[in-house]
Design a protein around this motif. Structure first.
Motif, short mmCIF file in Angstrom:
data_model
loop_
_atom_site.label_atom_id
_atom_site.label_comp_id
_atom_site.label_asym_id
_atom_site.label_seq_id
_atom_site.Cartn_x
_atom_site.Cartn_y
_atom_site.Cartn_z
N GLY A 119 -7.68 0.56 6.76
CA GLY A 119 -8.24 1.47 7.76
C GLY A 119 -7.60 1.33 9.12
O GLY A 119 -7.77 2.22 9.98
N ASP A 120 -6.86 0.27 9.35
CA ASP A 120 -6.22 0.06 10.65
C ASP A 120 -4.84 0.72 10.73
O ASP A 120 -4.19 0.67 11.78
N ILE A 121 -4.42 1.33 9.65
CA ILE A 121 -3.06 1.88 9.59
C ILE A 121 -3.05 3.32 10.08
O ILE A 121 -3.90 4.13 9.70
N ASP A 122 -2.09 3.64 10.93
CA ASP A 122 -1.98 4.96 11.51
C ASP A 122 -1.84 6.03 10.43
O ASP A 122 -1.06 5.88 9.48
N GLY A 123 -2.63 7.09 10.55
CA GLY A 123 -2.53 8.22 9.63
C GLY A 123 -3.40 8.13 8.41
O GLY A 123 -3.49 9.09 7.63
N VAL A 124 -4.07 7.00 8.20
CA VAL A 124 -4.92 6.84 7.01
C VAL A 124 -6.29 7.44 7.28
O VAL A 124 -6.98 7.06 8.23
N LEU A 125 -6.69 8.39 6.43
CA LEU A 125 -8.01 9.02 6.53
C LEU A 125 -9.01 8.38 5.57
O LEU A 125 -10.17 8.20 5.89
N ALA A 126 -8.56 8.07 4.38
CA ALA A 126 -9.41 7.45 3.36
C ALA A 126 -8.55 6.50 2.55
O ALA A 126 -7.33 6.68 2.45
N TRP A 127 -9.21 5.47 2.00
CA TRP A 127 -8.43 4.51 1.25
C TRP A 127 -9.24 3.93 0.10
O TRP A 127 -10.46 3.91 0.11
N PHE B 184 0.83 -1.20 0.00
CA PHE B 184 0.00 0.00 0.00
C PHE B 184 0.87 1.26 0.00
O PHE B 184 2.05 1.22 0.35
N THR B 185 0.28 2.35 -0.40
CA THR B 185 0.93 3.66 -0.32
C THR B 185 0.09 4.56 0.57
O THR B 185 -1.13 4.38 0.68
N VAL B 186 0.74 5.53 1.21
CA VAL B 186 0.03 6.53 2.00
C VAL B 186 0.58 7.90 1.65
O VAL B 186 1.79 8.14 1.78
N ALA B 187 -0.29 8.80 1.21
CA ALA B 187 0.11 10.17 0.91
C ALA B 187 0.08 11.01 2.17
O ALA B 187 -0.51 10.63 3.18
N GLU B 188 0.72 12.18 2.11
CA GLU B 188 0.72 13.09 3.26
C GLU B 188 -0.70 13.52 3.63
O GLU B 188 -0.98 13.88 4.77
N THR B 189 -1.58 13.47 2.68
CA THR B 189 -2.98 13.87 2.91
C THR B 189 -3.76 12.85 3.73
O THR B 189 -4.84 13.14 4.22
N GLY B 190 -3.22 11.65 3.85
CA GLY B 190 -3.92 10.59 4.56
C GLY B 190 -4.63 9.61 3.64
O GLY B 190 -5.36 8.73 4.10
N LEU B 191 -4.40 9.74 2.33
CA LEU B 191 -4.99 8.81 1.38
C LEU B 191 -4.08 7.60 1.19
O LEU B 191 -2.88 7.74 0.94
N SER B 192 -4.66 6.43 1.29
CA SER B 192 -3.92 5.19 1.06
C SER B 192 -4.57 4.43 -0.09
O SER B 192 -5.80 4.38 -0.19
N THR B 193 -3.75 3.86 -0.95
CA THR B 193 -4.27 3.09 -2.08
C THR B 193 -3.44 1.83 -2.28
O THR B 193 -2.27 1.76 -1.87
N VAL B 194 -4.05 0.85 -2.92
CA VAL B 194 -3.33 -0.34 -3.34
C VAL B 194 -4.01 -0.89 -4.59
O VAL B 194 -5.23 -0.80 -4.72
N LYS B 195 -3.21 -1.40 -5.51
CA LYS B 195 -3.73 -1.95 -6.76
C LYS B 195 -3.52 -3.46 -6.77
O LYS B 195 -2.41 -3.95 -6.50
N ILE B 196 -4.59 -4.19 -7.10
CA ILE B 196 -4.53 -5.65 -7.18
C ILE B 196 -4.87 -6.05 -8.61
O ILE B 196 -6.02 -5.99 -9.03
N THR B 197 -3.87 -6.48 -9.34
CA THR B 197 -4.04 -6.85 -10.74
C THR B 197 -4.52 -8.29 -10.87
O THR B 197 -4.50 -9.07 -9.91
N LYS B 198 -4.90 -8.65 -12.08
CA LYS B 198 -5.28 -10.04 -12.35
C LYS B 198 -4.13 -10.99 -12.02
O LYS B 198 -4.35 -12.10 -11.51
N ASP B 199 -2.91 -10.58 -12.34
CA ASP B 199 -1.76 -11.43 -12.07
C ASP B 199 -1.61 -11.70 -10.58
O ASP B 199 -1.28 -12.83 -10.16
N ILE B 200 -1.85 -10.67 -9.78
CA ILE B 200 -1.77 -10.85 -8.32
C ILE B 200 -2.88 -11.78 -7.84
O ILE B 200 -2.66 -12.66 -7.00
N LEU B 201 -4.08 -11.59 -8.35
CA LEU B 201 -5.20 -12.46 -7.98
C LEU B 201 -4.88 -13.91 -8.33
O LEU B 201 -5.14 -14.82 -7.53
N ASP B 202 -4.32 -14.12 -9.52
CA ASP B 202 -3.95 -15.48 -9.93
C ASP B 202 -2.86 -16.06 -9.04
O ASP B 202 -2.90 -17.24 -8.66
#
Length: 317
Positions: free
Chosen positions: A244-252, A209-227
């Protein structure tokens, strides 16, 4: 919003067909199945059916019926936990004689002849229990199985009562429901036991996952990862709360690649995300929504919009 109209229509019709949304969750099945159990116990002479696709991971809650098209003629159709018509599982619902919408999402698509919509409710299952309490003096009957299903729906949509949507009324209803005879520890085990593949994918999310200074966290799950982890796109819904359990995350946002689109799952601890979801073919609650886009470039646009919402939220605090 008229509970009385809903009760009158249930009394009036011989055949009642209950729907919910595609890709069901515990609240969809809990409200659908719980309402069916209440109607069957109260009116044993009526024909009551549940329709939609079965989700193998949730058949411990309830299973669907198989009915012919002709059953919809002169039937009362009730659609639970479904904000818009496109998401109704089994589009034959429109063939019903009368349609009732029972939901707790924002009423952006006011379909149906009668609507019982309350966005203050924690879940549609909570609404079903409230409907029962309103008319129990008029003969509505609660059963152990109905209580199990409704309780499961409330637990599922409140994140085990951790989400802000769980109000004093929610806890009061839950306290009444657990007085019925069902195995609560077994229900929790069934709802929250994690398969090995899902646990390993959770590990991948926590490492990538990534977390921006703004508190936004994102993660990308591709088909290859699913497979690689042997997980279906649908199964990833069990992991939506992970960031949502990660410190500093406001939205994800969790982006999951499917066959013909990328599923967008949005959650928040404050910033409103359903308006962004609506911009990208979706919708939902202010702090729990879903959407879909076509390309990974589109997911970057979603992330940029979420980032702006987080910035504004911090300014307003």
């Amino acid at each position: 919003m008229s509970k009385a109209e809903v009760f009158q229509l249930i009394q009036q019709y011989q055949t009642i067909i209950i729907h919910r949304h595609v890709r069901p969750d515990p609240d969809a099945l809990g409200s659908q199945g719980g309402l069916a159990e209440i109607i069957r116990a109260t009116f044993p002479e009526k024909d009551v059916y549940l329709v939609g696709g079965d989700d193998p991971s949730l058949t411990f809650l309830t299973e669907m019926d198989s009915i012919e098209d002709g059953m919809f003629e002169n039937a009362l159709v009730i659609v639970c936990d479904t904000a818009n018509q496109a998401r109704v599982d089994d589009q034959r619902y429109a063939k019903g004689d009368k349609i009732i919408k029972i939901d707790h999402h924002p009423n952006v698509d006011p379909y149906g002849d009668v609507r019982l919509v309350d966005t203050e409710a924690s879940s549609t299952s909570e609404l079903i229990y409230e409907f029962y309490t309103t008319f129990k003096e008029d003969g509505l009957k609660m059963t152990d199985e109905a209580a199990r299903l409704i309780y499961a729906g409330i637990v599922g949509d409140t994140g085990r009562f951790l989400f802000p949507s769980a109000t004093g009324k929610t806890f009061s209803y839950a306290a009444e429901l657990v007085m019925y005879n069902f195995n609560r520890p077994a229900l929790y085990d069934q709802l929250y036991t994690t398969e090995h593949e899902i646990a390993r994918l959770k590990g991948y999310i926590l490492q990538n996952f990534t977390v921006a200074e703004t508190g936004l966290s994102t993660v990308k799950i591709t088909k290859d990862i699913l497979d690689e982890y042997n997980v279906t796109p649908r199964q990833t819904s069990a992991l939506v709360g992970t960031l949502g359990d990660i410190d500093g995350v406001l939205a994800w946002a969790i982006f999951v690649e499917e066959e013909d689109q990328i599923r967008v799952r949005l959650r928040s601890k404050g910033p409103v995300v359903n308006e962004i979801a609506a911009k990208y073919n979706g919708g939902g609650h202010p702090m729990a929504s879903g959407a879909s886009v076509k390309t990974w470039a589109d997911t970057d646009k979603v992330a940029a919009d979420l980032n702006e919402v987080c910035i504004q939220y911090k300014k307003d605090q």
